[in-house]
Design an enzyme around this catalytic site. Structure first.
Site, short mmCIF file in Angstrom:
data_model
loop_
_atom_site.label_atom_id
_atom_site.label_comp_id
_atom_site.label_asym_id
_atom_site.label_seq_id
_atom_site.Cartn_x
_atom_site.Cartn_y
_atom_site.Cartn_z
N THR A 177 47.82 44.95 40.31
CA THR A 177 46.79 44.06 40.85
C THR A 177 45.40 44.68 40.79
O THR A 177 45.26 45.91 40.82
CB THR A 177 47.16 43.73 42.32
OG1 THR A 177 46.02 43.18 42.98
CG2 THR A 177 47.58 44.97 43.09
N ASP A 178 44.38 43.82 40.76
CA ASP A 178 42.99 44.32 40.82
C ASP A 178 42.70 44.99 42.16
O ASP A 178 41.72 45.75 42.28
CB ASP A 178 41.99 43.17 40.58
CG ASP A 178 42.12 42.00 41.56
OD1 ASP A 178 42.97 42.04 42.45
OD2 ASP A 178 41.32 41.04 41.41
N GLU A 179 43.55 44.75 43.15
CA GLU A 179 43.26 45.28 44.50
C GLU A 179 43.37 46.80 44.57
O GLU A 179 42.88 47.41 45.52
CB GLU A 179 44.16 44.60 45.54
CG GLU A 179 43.96 43.09 45.52
CD GLU A 179 44.58 42.34 46.68
OE1 GLU A 179 44.71 42.93 47.76
OE2 GLU A 179 44.93 41.16 46.50
N TYR A 236 48.98 46.96 51.60
CA TYR A 236 49.52 46.35 50.37
C TYR A 236 48.96 47.05 49.14
O TYR A 236 49.72 47.53 48.28
CB TYR A 236 49.19 44.85 50.33
CG TYR A 236 49.30 44.25 48.93
CD1 TYR A 236 50.55 44.12 48.30
CD2 TYR A 236 48.17 43.82 48.23
CE1 TYR A 236 50.65 43.57 47.02
CE2 TYR A 236 48.26 43.27 46.96
CZ TYR A 236 49.51 43.16 46.35
OH TYR A 236 49.61 42.64 45.08
N LYS A 247 50.73 49.39 46.16
CA LYS A 247 50.70 49.07 44.74
C LYS A 247 50.06 50.22 43.94
O LYS A 247 50.46 50.52 42.82
CB LYS A 247 49.93 47.77 44.49
CG LYS A 247 50.60 46.51 45.00
CD LYS A 247 51.90 46.15 44.29
CE LYS A 247 51.69 45.65 42.88
NZ LYS A 247 52.98 45.17 42.29
P1 NAD Z 1 55.74 36.77 45.66
O1 NAD Z 1 55.62 37.33 47.03
O2 NAD Z 1 55.56 35.30 45.47
O3 NAD Z 1 57.16 37.15 45.04
C1 NAD Z 1 57.73 38.41 45.19
C2 NAD Z 1 59.21 38.30 44.79
O4 NAD Z 1 59.78 39.61 44.87
C3 NAD Z 1 60.02 37.40 45.71
O5 NAD Z 1 60.87 36.56 44.94
C4 NAD Z 1 60.85 38.38 46.53
O6 NAD Z 1 62.10 37.85 46.97
C5 NAD Z 1 61.03 39.52 45.55
N1 NAD Z 1 61.29 40.81 46.19
C6 NAD Z 1 60.62 41.35 47.25
N2 NAD Z 1 61.16 42.56 47.56
C7 NAD Z 1 62.17 42.77 46.67
C8 NAD Z 1 63.08 43.84 46.46
N3 NAD Z 1 63.08 44.94 47.25
N4 NAD Z 1 63.98 43.75 45.45
C9 NAD Z 1 64.00 42.64 44.65
N5 NAD Z 1 63.17 41.61 44.82
C10 NAD Z 1 62.26 41.67 45.80
O7 NAD Z 1 54.70 37.59 44.77
P2 NAD Z 1 53.81 37.12 43.54
O8 NAD Z 1 52.54 36.56 44.03
O9 NAD Z 1 54.66 36.34 42.60
O10 NAD Z 1 53.46 38.53 42.89
C11 NAD Z 1 54.33 39.12 41.93
C12 NAD Z 1 53.76 40.47 41.52
O11 NAD Z 1 52.47 40.29 40.95
C13 NAD Z 1 53.60 41.45 42.68
O12 NAD Z 1 53.98 42.72 42.23
C14 NAD Z 1 52.11 41.41 42.98
O13 NAD Z 1 51.66 42.65 43.48
C15 NAD Z 1 51.52 41.12 41.62
N6 NAD Z 1 50.25 40.39 41.61
C16 NAD Z 1 50.12 39.21 42.29
C17 NAD Z 1 48.90 38.52 42.23
C18 NAD Z 1 48.73 37.18 42.92
O14 NAD Z 1 47.63 36.64 42.91
N7 NAD Z 1 49.77 36.61 43.51
C19 NAD Z 1 47.83 39.04 41.51
C20 NAD Z 1 48.00 40.26 40.83
C21 NAD Z 1 49.22 40.92 40.88
P1 TYD Z 2 44.91 35.80 49.74
O1 TYD Z 2 45.36 34.52 49.12
O2 TYD Z 2 45.67 36.35 50.90
O3 TYD Z 2 44.78 36.87 48.55
P2 TYD Z 2 44.15 38.38 48.57
O4 TYD Z 2 43.83 38.78 49.95
O5 TYD Z 2 45.28 39.18 48.01
O6 TYD Z 2 42.97 38.31 47.68
O7 TYD Z 2 43.39 35.62 50.22
C1 TYD Z 2 42.37 35.24 49.30
C2 TYD Z 2 41.06 35.29 50.06
O8 TYD Z 2 41.07 34.28 51.07
C3 TYD Z 2 40.82 36.60 50.79
O9 TYD Z 2 39.43 36.90 50.75
C4 TYD Z 2 41.24 36.30 52.22
C5 TYD Z 2 40.90 34.83 52.37
N1 TYD Z 2 41.78 34.05 53.27
C6 TYD Z 2 41.18 33.23 54.25
O10 TYD Z 2 39.95 33.16 54.36
N2 TYD Z 2 42.00 32.50 55.05
C7 TYD Z 2 43.36 32.55 54.96
O11 TYD Z 2 44.07 31.87 55.76
C8 TYD Z 2 43.94 33.38 53.96
C9 TYD Z 2 45.44 33.47 53.81
C10 TYD Z 2 43.11 34.10 53.13
#
Ligand code: NAD
Ligand code: TYD
Length: 393
Positions: free
Chosen positions: A184-186, A207, A211
């Site tokens: 992630t960019d985070e 988090y 990562k």
């Molecule tokens: P999500 O929370 O929707 O899904 C996570 C999945 O992992 C779920 O299906 C959960 O059951 C499974 N899981 C959790 N713990 C586990 C374990 N110990 N063993 C096996 N499975 C397990 O997450 P997402 O948003 O789909 O993100 C997926 C990946 O992409 C993550 O690694 C996250 O850090 C990365 N990512 C997400 C975003 C975003 O915007 N959502 C952006 C950049 C990177």
């Molecule tokens: P989020 O979807 O939790 O992603 P991330 O924190 O990983 O970027 O949040 C996106 C942005 O929205 C972040 O700046 C936090 C803000 N946010 C709110 O303002 N209200 C909310 O209820 C949530 C869940 C997030």
């Protein structure tokens, strides 16, 4: 009513730039172990790969935490090229049995036990929500750090055995094994400029710290053992199947219920949004053309303040702006994320193709069309989480 109004505004996904993925189908068929495939990005990725690559095999290992949902994959559950295994990536024995093929033989999943041993790992499995990591960091350490190490170690044992590969030799020789860590960019922390892959890591939440630890373990396994690891770092995704604890699906579903939309702090924090299918396209390309040992940033250069985003969303949904409710800020809230994507663009020829407006409308439509999906989630344990997170804010 809402639906009809919305439909009239739907433009679908408009293509920002036409930038075709180069044809690279000459490598041998891949046997993927996708972890966390029942979550948001993982389930989109599995759908994408099943459609795009008619000879790739997928095993989905997912623990089915609160965020995992097999409904996301119902349409392909009987596809002969896909199988689901419920399990934890931190379970050394199970992960070892998958890499050795013993698991598939013992469960009669295939007549030829060798076939399904993974030659590619795509590690999505993670605890992924910053707010939950602030409530309790422990599961983030278990899954994001320990789980990643278990996968890396199994890949090392089964792919390399006692030998190591020289990373300075022709990297094509390291194929077909690839360990793709979806990061992630985070991990870079907050910025006023743009982060490149060389930027220092400075995570601010439990988090992002977990990562970052996983990224560093990947780096160590590449440097020490020459395990062919690639790390991708993507910005905030939007799209179908996202669990409604994250900002966009939370706001869409609250708006559909005419409930307030909580905005943290002054609402001026900036995120760079990418449609989930653009992320999947990038991961697919990285698997085919990425270089082991490298890191690739992925983003779409579509920065919005949270307030701009929610204004636009309410406009698309024909809902009143008065639904916005400012609430107490998230502790340690990163002000802005922004990525420089020159490397993946120049070296692999990737560009995002989905516009923000098209992606937002498509996402709203998906939640409109899948009301039972999100209502089921919101009526369960989610209600307790929501109350704990927002009732006193
Ligand atoms: P999500 O929370 O929707 O899904 C996570 C999945 O992992 C779920 O299906 C959960 O059951 C499974 N899981 C959790 N713990 C586990 C374990 N110990 N063993 C096996 N499975 C397990 O997450 P997402 O948003 O789909 O993100 C997926 C990946 O992409 C993550 O690694 C996250 O850090 C990365 N990512 C997400 C975003 C975003 O915007 N959502 C952006 C950049 C990177
Ligand atoms: P989020 O979807 O939790 O992603 P991330 O924190 O990983 O970027 O949040 C996106 C942005 O929205 C972040 O700046 C936090 C803000 N946010 C709110 O303002 N209200 C909310 O209820 C949530 C869940 C997030």
């Amino acid at each position: 009513m809402v639906r009809r109004d919305l439909r009239t505004k739907t433009q679908g996904l408009s293509s920002k730039t036409q930038y075709p993925i180069p044809k690279t189908q000459n490598l041998r068929p891949k046997t993927l172990l996708v972890t966390g495939g029942a979550g948001f990005i993982g389930s989109n990725f599995i759908h994408y790969i099943i459609t795009e690559h008619s000879d790739w095999e997928i095993t989905n290992l997912d623990k089915l935490t609160y965020a995992g949902n097999l409904e996301n994959l119902q349409d392909i559950e009987n596809n002969p090229r896909y199988r689901f295994i419920k399990g934890d990536i931190a379970d050394r024995k199970l992960v070892g049995a998958l890499f050795s093929g013993e698991y598939f033989a013992a469960n009669s999943l295939t007549p030829n036990t060798q076939d399904l041993r993974p030659n590619i790992v795509v590690n999505f499995a993670a605890e992924s929500h910053v707010d939950r990591s602030i409530l309790d960091a422990s599961p983030f350490i278990e899954t994001n750090i320990k789980g990643t190490q278990v996968l890396l170690e199994a890949a090392r044992t089964h792919w390399l055995g006692s030998k190591t590969q020289d990373p300075t030799s022709n990297t094509q020789d390291l194929r077909p094994n690839i360990f793709l860590q979806v990061s992630t960019d985070e991990v870079y922390g907050s910025t006023e400029g743009k982060f490149s892959e060389e930027s220092p890591l400075s995570p601010n939440s439990p988090y992002s710290a977990s990562k970052t630890a996983a990224d560093l373990l990947c780096h160590a396994y590449w440097k020490t053992y020459h395990l062919p690891v690639i790390v991708t770092r993507c910005s905030n995704n939007l799209g179908p199947f996202q669990f409604p604890e994250k900002l966009i699906p939370l706001a869409i579903t609250n708006a559909l219920e005419n409930k307030p939309i909580p905005i943290y702090g002054d609402g001026l924090n900036v995120r760079d949004w990418i449609y989930v299918l653009d992320h999947c396209r990038a991961l697919d390309l990285v698997l085919q053309k990425g270089k082991p040992g490298e890191i690739y940033n992925i983003a779409a250069n579509q920065e919005k303040t949270n307030l701009e985003l929610i204004h636009r969303l309410l406009d698309v949904m024909d809902k009143p702006q008065s639904l916005i409710k400012f609430v107490a800020d998230r502790p340690g809230h990163d002000r802005r994320y922004a990525l420089d994507i020159t490397k993946i663009t120049r070296e692999l020829g990737w560009q995002p193709i989905y516009s923000f407006g098209g992606a937002l409308t498509a996402t709203v439509n998906w939640y409109l069309d899948h009301e039972s999906w999100w209502r089921q989630i919101k009526s369960g344990d989610y209600a307790k989480y929501y109350d704990r997170m927002y009732s006193h804010r």
